[in-house]
Design a protein around this motif. Sequence first.
Motif, PDB file in Angstrom:
ATOM      1  N   LYS A  16       0.859  -1.187   0.000  1.00 59.40           N
ATOM      2  CA  LYS A  16       0.000   0.000   0.000  1.00 59.40           C
ATOM      3  C   LYS A  16       0.898   1.240   0.000  1.00 59.40           C
ATOM      4  CE  LYS A  16      -3.717   2.269   2.521  1.00 59.40           C
ATOM      5  NZ  LYS A  16      -4.626   2.232   3.662  1.00 59.40           N
ATOM      6  N   ASP A  68       2.960   2.059  -2.429  1.00 60.64           N
ATOM      7  CA  ASP A  68       3.988   1.971  -3.475  1.00 60.64           C
ATOM      8  C   ASP A  68       3.387   1.297  -4.705  1.00 60.64           C
ATOM      9  OD1 ASP A  68       5.045  -0.348  -1.231  1.00 60.64           O
ATOM     10  OD2 ASP A  68       4.785  -1.045  -3.279  1.00 60.64           O
ATOM     11  N   GLY A  69       4.081   1.342  -5.812  1.00 59.26           N
ATOM     12  CA  GLY A  69       3.488   0.872  -7.070  1.00 59.26           C
ATOM     13  C   GLY A  69       3.948  -0.495  -7.516  1.00 59.26           C
ATOM     14  N   ASN A  70       4.688  -1.207  -6.650  1.00 55.49           N
ATOM     15  CA  ASN A  70       5.282  -2.489  -7.060  1.00 55.49           C
ATOM     16  C   ASN A  70       4.416  -3.673  -6.641  1.00 55.49           C
ATOM     17  OD1 ASN A  70       7.332  -0.771  -7.772  1.00 55.49           O
ATOM     18  ND2 ASN A  70       8.646  -1.317  -6.047  1.00 55.49           N
ATOM     19  N   ARG A  85       6.807  -3.239 -11.728  1.00 53.45           N
ATOM     20  CA  ARG A  85       7.118  -1.914 -11.189  1.00 53.45           C
ATOM     21  C   ARG A  85       6.268  -0.841 -11.843  1.00 53.45           C
ATOM     22  NH1 ARG A  85      12.068  -1.361  -8.447  1.00 53.45           N
ATOM     23  NH2 ARG A  85      13.235  -3.310  -8.287  1.00 53.45           N
ATOM     24  N   SER A  86       5.853   0.113 -11.026  1.00 51.44           N
ATOM     25  CA  SER A  86       5.059   1.233 -11.520  1.00 51.44           C
ATOM     26  C   SER A  86       5.309   2.438 -10.613  1.00 51.44           C
ATOM     27  CB  SER A  86       3.571   0.863 -11.514  1.00 51.44           C
ATOM     28  OG  SER A  86       2.774   2.016 -11.590  1.00 51.44           O
ATOM     29  N   ALA A 101       3.222   4.892 -10.039  1.00 50.67           N
ATOM     30  CA  ALA A 101       1.973   5.373  -9.414  1.00 50.67           C
ATOM     31  C   ALA A 101       1.651   4.544  -8.179  1.00 50.67           C
ATOM     32  CB  ALA A 101       0.824   5.299 -10.410  1.00 50.67           C
ATOM     33  N   PRO A 102       1.517   5.174  -6.985  1.00 53.49           N
ATOM     34  CA  PRO A 102       1.225   4.403  -5.761  1.00 53.49           C
ATOM     35  C   PRO A 102      -0.201   3.868  -5.747  1.00 53.49           C
ATOM     36  CG  PRO A 102       1.222   6.759  -5.276  1.00 53.49           C
ATOM     37  CD  PRO A 102       1.647   6.615  -6.706  1.00 53.49           C
ATOM     38  N   GLN A 103      -0.373   2.677  -5.169  1.00 46.28           N
ATOM     39  CA  GLN A 103      -1.697   2.045  -5.110  1.00 46.28           C
ATOM     40  C   GLN A 103      -2.287   2.188  -3.712  1.00 46.28           C
ATOM     41  OE1 GLN A 103       0.195  -1.123  -6.772  1.00 46.28           O
ATOM     42  NE2 GLN A 103       1.031  -1.981  -4.902  1.00 46.28           N
ATOM     43  N   LYS A 121      -6.149  -1.641  -9.965  1.00 49.52           N
ATOM     44  CA  LYS A 121      -5.337  -0.812  -9.067  1.00 49.52           C
ATOM     45  C   LYS A 121      -5.972   0.559  -8.868  1.00 49.52           C
ATOM     46  CE  LYS A 121      -0.745   1.361  -9.178  1.00 49.52           C
ATOM     47  NZ  LYS A 121       0.583   1.278  -9.822  1.00 49.52           N
ATOM     48  N   VAL A 141      -5.589   4.256  -8.042  1.00 46.86           N
ATOM     49  CA  VAL A 141      -4.608   5.342  -7.999  1.00 46.86           C
ATOM     50  C   VAL A 141      -5.356   6.602  -7.570  1.00 46.86           C
ATOM     51  CG1 VAL A 141      -2.799   6.586  -9.257  1.00 46.86           C
ATOM     52  CG2 VAL A 141      -3.385   4.228  -9.910  1.00 46.86           C
ATOM     53  N   GLU A 160      -6.911   1.200 -12.667  1.00 48.14           N
ATOM     54  CA  GLU A 160      -6.044   0.727 -13.746  1.00 48.14           C
ATOM     55  C   GLU A 160      -5.982  -0.798 -13.728  1.00 48.14           C
ATOM     56  OE1 GLU A 160      -2.069   3.025 -14.867  1.00 48.14           O
ATOM     57  OE2 GLU A 160      -1.726   1.577 -13.264  1.00 48.14           O
TER      58      GLU A 160
END
Length: 480
Positions: free
Chosen positions: A290, A292-294, A314-315, A317-319, A342, A344, A351
């Motif tokens: 939670k 982070d975007g990974n 990896r992304s 954008a934080p989820q 996801k 965002v 997403e």
Amino acid sequence: MTICRMSWRPQYRSSKFRNVYGKVANREHCFDGIPITKNVHDNHFCAVNARFLAIVTESAGGGSFLVIPLEQTGRIEPNYPKVCGHQGNVLDIKWNPFIDNIIASCSEDTSVRIWEIPEGGLKRNMTEALLELHGHSRRVGLVEWHPTTNNILFSAGYDYKVLIWNLDVGEPVKMIDCHSDVILCMSFNTDGSLLTTTCKDKKLRVIEPRSGRVLQEANCKNHRVNRVVFLGNMKRLLTTGVSRWNTRQIALWDQEDLSMPLIEEEIDGLSGLLFPFYDADTHMLYLAGKGDGNIRYYEISTEKPFLSYLMEFRSPAPQKGLGVMPKHGLDVSACEVFRFYKLVTLKGLIEPISMIVPRRSDSYQEDIYPMTPGTEPALTPDEWLGGMNRDPVLMSLKEGYKKSSKMVFKAPIKEKKSVVVNGIDLLENVPPRTENELLRMFFRQQDEIRRLKEELAQKDIRIRQLQLELKNLRNNPKNC
């Protein structure tokens, strides 16, 4: 002279899932313009099935969530209809696994509600629930449907109780009262005969749900547990939590012996909660943080080393949370084995992220799509409550998912009465501990007063009608 020989064996564990990769949907296939809730409660605030996507939204006064048909991607209008019957923030939502237009929600207003979404989605705001379930004395943080039994729902409240609801009668039929603090997570084994919970009292429990008996208990001092998931039929549990050095950590446990974890593995030094997701068909574990975007993924086996790291999506954008599509909603032609939705928050965006096994052939890949739990329940509520256990009814994904469930939810006719479970009236007056609880109690009483006033007004009208009919009968000369 000694010769150092290189081993011909590869350093990685040979696996058909080692090349799985995450593919983000194109912008036109995302859901945009959604006022995702800013609530800090550690839940996903999202639920998805083969027909609908549901997202908890930010709202002024009361709680609400959106329900969007999956094909309706793109920008969502600001005035899009909502489900908005709760008087407090909505904390959790879950779709019925067997009836795809029935969704359960729970809220800070202490209630659990069951909603029936019309064909094609909402055309106007929905305020009337199919069922309102009152049994908790404080806010309700979690709801979970039983995995094999129709119309059995579990709810966990801030009163430290888990209630088991039989929706055929609209009443709680069992109460699990073994926790001494707030319940953080609930997970079932494959046939739903066991329930595991994590709790703020730092304990991991395995519970027989019908009797409420604690079969195993771990006091996790070195590994502060947050989330837990049953690993299918492996008789293993996986927990995510925090180590004594405040690093994020996972631990694997034998469900029949929680005295010590089988393995503990540190993940990283980030502070966000780790959400675990397990796919019993591929034996793959996904870890999503939670904030982070990974998304890391592993393969689980019954033999050492038990846990094999595969790859990381990896992304930037934080989820905030993640919804997961049930297996029968996946695109088997694209070799999709898992799909996340996801949240965002900063972009107001949902997403879809597809986890795909790269294959050259276009034919159906039987090795990655075994028979999987389908949309038919294995048991009725009475059978399960009577002590029966049964594995899920399996289905094949070979022909793609076209079959719609024939099951229909029938709401029981309920009378207002006290709710007694294990000899305790759950609706008796419990003194509020905080200002928020006082407000929720006030709103609940206001609703009850409003309902009684409406009932009184209707009875007044009926009395006047009967008086007029009586007067007409007396004045009619034919009856003299």
